[in-house]
Design a protein around this motif. Structure first.
Motif, short mmCIF file in Angstrom:
data_model
loop_
_atom_site.label_atom_id
_atom_site.label_comp_id
_atom_site.label_asym_id
_atom_site.label_seq_id
_atom_site.Cartn_x
_atom_site.Cartn_y
_atom_site.Cartn_z
N MET A 36 0.85 -1.18 0.00
CA MET A 36 0.00 0.00 0.00
C MET A 36 0.89 1.24 0.00
SD MET A 36 -3.31 0.57 2.47
CE MET A 36 -3.69 -1.12 2.81
N GLY A 37 0.50 2.23 -0.77
CA GLY A 37 1.28 3.45 -0.82
C GLY A 37 1.22 4.23 0.48
N SER A 38 2.23 5.05 0.71
CA SER A 38 2.29 5.80 1.97
C SER A 38 1.16 6.83 2.06
CB SER A 38 3.65 6.48 2.12
OG SER A 38 3.87 7.40 1.07
N ARG A 39 0.71 7.35 0.95
CA ARG A 39 -0.41 8.30 0.98
C ARG A 39 -1.71 7.62 1.41
NH1 ARG A 39 -0.06 12.65 -3.93
NH2 ARG A 39 1.94 13.56 -3.27
N ILE A 40 -1.93 6.43 0.92
CA ILE A 40 -3.13 5.68 1.29
C ILE A 40 -3.08 5.33 2.78
CG2 ILE A 40 -4.38 3.51 0.96
CD1 ILE A 40 -3.59 3.65 -1.99
N GLN A 41 -1.91 4.91 3.25
CA GLN A 41 -1.76 4.59 4.67
C GLN A 41 -2.01 5.83 5.53
OE1 GLN A 41 2.17 2.87 4.74
NE2 GLN A 41 1.33 0.79 4.73
#
Length: 67
Positions: free
Chosen positions: A1-6
């Motif tokens: 999962m991308g850091s923005r989504i997290q």
């Protein structure tokens, strides 16, 4: 999962937790101190959350006790 989504999921989770907290912690501590010193408390002051369970004589607005 991308850091923005997290990061978005973290922010949403925190907002949900804050929104579900029924009574401000400081207000709850003050009411519990009163409850523990009084000998005759109202009958429905047995639950742990005065705003969520609508204690007699206690009115809440945005998780804060307003009397």
């Amino acid at each position: 999962m991308g850091s923005r989504i997290q990061a978005c999921l973290l922010v949403i989770s925190i907002q949900i937790l804050v929104a579900t907290a029924a009574t401000n912690v400081q207000d709850l501590a003050a009411l519990m101190a009163l409850k523990n010193t009084w000998t005759n408390t109202p009958p429905n002051w047995v639950t742990s959350d005065p705003c969520d369970n609508k204690w007699d004589g206690i009115h809440c607005s945005n998780s804060r006790v307003i009397i």
